[in-house]
Write an enzyme that holds these catalytic residues in place. Structure first.
Site, PDB file in Angstrom:
ATOM      1  CB  SER A   6      -0.881  -0.034   1.157  1.00 44.04           C
ATOM      2  OG  SER A   6      -1.531   1.153   1.379  1.00 44.04           O
ATOM      3  CG  HIS A  31      -4.053  -1.060  -1.752  1.00 45.38           C
ATOM      4  ND1 HIS A  31      -5.299  -1.847  -2.144  1.00 45.38           N
ATOM      5  CD2 HIS A  31      -4.288  -0.241  -1.022  1.00 45.38           C
ATOM      6  CE1 HIS A  31      -6.093  -1.215  -1.611  1.00 45.38           C
ATOM      7  NE2 HIS A  31      -5.958  -0.390  -0.713  1.00 45.38           N
ATOM      8  CG  ASP A  33      -5.052   2.860   0.627  1.00 45.08           C
ATOM      9  OD1 ASP A  33      -3.962   2.356   1.223  1.00 45.08           O
ATOM     10  OD2 ASP A  33      -6.004   2.094   0.309  1.00 45.08           O
ATOM     11  CG  MET A  35      -7.705   7.742   2.343  1.00 53.22           C
ATOM     12  SD  MET A  35      -6.677   7.900   3.906  1.00 53.22           S
ATOM     13  CE  MET A  35      -6.287   5.878   3.962  1.00 53.22           C
ATOM     14  CG  HIS A  64      -9.392   1.188  -0.891  1.00 51.98           C
ATOM     15  ND1 HIS A  64      -8.616   0.871   0.224  1.00 51.98           N
ATOM     16  CD2 HIS A  64     -10.826   1.498  -0.760  1.00 51.98           C
ATOM     17  CE1 HIS A  64      -9.762   0.644   1.193  1.00 51.98           C
ATOM     18  NE2 HIS A  64     -10.825   1.320   0.511  1.00 51.98           N
ATOM     19  CG  MET A  66     -10.910   4.138   1.696  1.00 55.34           C
ATOM     20  SD  MET A  66      -9.421   4.112   2.729  1.00 55.34           S
ATOM     21  CE  MET A  66      -8.311   4.148   1.593  1.00 55.34           C
ATOM     22  CG  MET A 135     -11.904  -1.931   4.458  1.00 54.34           C
ATOM     23  SD  MET A 135     -10.377  -1.514   3.833  1.00 54.34           S
ATOM     24  CE  MET A 135      -9.631  -0.680   4.767  1.00 54.34           C
ATOM     25  CG  ASP A 173      -6.841  -2.386   2.768  1.00 51.37           C
ATOM     26  OD1 ASP A 173      -7.253  -1.553   1.896  1.00 51.37           O
ATOM     27  OD2 ASP A 173      -5.978  -2.179   3.270  1.00 51.37           O
TER      28      ASP A 173
HETATM   29  C1  DX5 Z   1      -6.525   2.162   5.414  1.00 48.01           C
HETATM   30  C2  DX5 Z   1      -5.943   1.715   4.077  1.00 48.01           C
HETATM   31  C3  DX5 Z   1      -5.024   0.583   4.100  1.00 48.01           C
HETATM   32  C4  DX5 Z   1      -3.906   0.587   4.901  1.00 48.01           C
HETATM   33  C5  DX5 Z   1      -3.222  -0.641   5.081  1.00 48.01           C
HETATM   34  O1  DX5 Z   1      -7.618   2.987   5.149  1.00 48.01           O
HETATM   35  O2  DX5 Z   1      -7.107   1.284   3.264  1.00 48.01           O
HETATM   36  O3  DX5 Z   1      -4.803  -0.114   2.789  1.00 48.01           O
HETATM   37  O4  DX5 Z   1      -3.067   1.548   3.850  1.00 48.01           O
HETATM   38  O5  DX5 Z   1      -1.963  -0.085   5.837  1.00 48.01           O
HETATM   39  P1  DX5 Z   1      -1.652  -1.060   6.985  1.00 48.01           P
HETATM   40  O6  DX5 Z   1      -0.904  -2.244   6.270  1.00 48.01           O
HETATM   41  O7  DX5 Z   1      -0.274  -0.196   7.482  1.00 48.01           O
HETATM   42  O8  DX5 Z   1      -2.459  -1.429   7.615  1.00 48.01           O
HETATM   43 ZN    ZN Z   2      -6.610   0.335   1.078  1.00 41.72          ZN
END
Ligand code: DX5
Ligand code: ZN
Length: 226
Positions: A6, A31, A33, A35, A64, A66, A135, A173
């Protein structure tokens, strides 16, 4: 088995070098993320970063979202180089049109589900997706502890996948380290997002290889003790 480091856990001052490191590590996907500070209480990165990083690797970008309003982001991310685009079931009635829009953009369709949301919420949509992202932390931040209560949900979705003869990837994840990767593989997961645990290693290649090995071993022998 898919291993997807990630980007959220990468060194933000050296994104290009970090992506090259992931590219050389033998990982399967990157991956990403995304946000928006609304759907989750954090802000990360947007289509512009994906566009910048796209030429640096041929690895699929597992994006991903969010985000509270992914409908305004699907085309920008698709055009920037996303390969898999995942939206959250918690968005309610707008999810089905979003899945069709991702499909119409020629991208792989992902659906994510948060820890408090019951598996029944996604069952009607399983036949329309390429990826279910379960998740194992509440979304928004890396480095959180794994939520054990999600394991039965992984087992339930894997059972539906087998019963309905569906082919979507079952990705986990959040808080995924070697032990949790094995535990989730035993429960039926076949794709593993990991940020802190993988990026924290000096030798990312060895860490990816080890996580894939433990996941394969656990998947083959679900009853084996950790
Ligand atoms: C959290 C993300 C995850 C996170 C995972 O909202 O969706 O992908 O980055 O990171 P670790 O492996 O550090 O929990
Ligand atoms: Zn994620």
């Amino acid at each position: 088995m898919i291993i997807a480091p990630s980007l959220l856990a990468a060194n933000y001052g050296r994104f290009a070098d970090e992506v090259r490191r992931v590219d050389r590590s033998g990982a399967d996907w990157l991956h990403v993320d995304v946000m928006d500070g609304n759907f989750v209480p954090n802000i990360s990165f947007g289509p512009g970063l994906v566009k910048t990083l796209r030429p640096l690797t041929r690895l699929p970008f597992d994006v991903h979202l969010m985000c509270a309003r992914p409908e305004i982001l699907l085309e920008p991310f698709a055009q920037s180089g996303a390969d898999w685009i995942t939206v959250h079931i918690e968005l309610g009635d707008q999810v089905t049109p979003l899945l069709w829009k991702i499909r119409s953009l020629g991208k792989k369709v992902g659906l994510a589900i948060n820890p408090p949301t019951p598996a029944t919420a996604v069952e009607p949509l399983l036949k329309h997706i390429d990826l279910l992202l379960v998740m194992t932390v509440n979304p928004g931040f890396g480095g959180q502890p794994f939520i054990e209560e999600v394991i039965p949900k992984i087992q339930q979705v894997d059972a539906w996948r087998r019963q309905k003869k569906l082919k979507f990837h079952l990705e986990v994840d959040g808080g995924i380290n070697l032990a949790k990767a094995a535990e989730c593989a035993r429960a039926g997961a076949d794709a593993f997002v990991s940020g802190t645990s993988l990026f924290g290693q000096h030798n990312l290649r060895a860490a990816v290889k080890k996580m894939r090995a433990v996941a394969i071993a656990a998947h083959r022998h679900p009853g084996a003790l950790p």
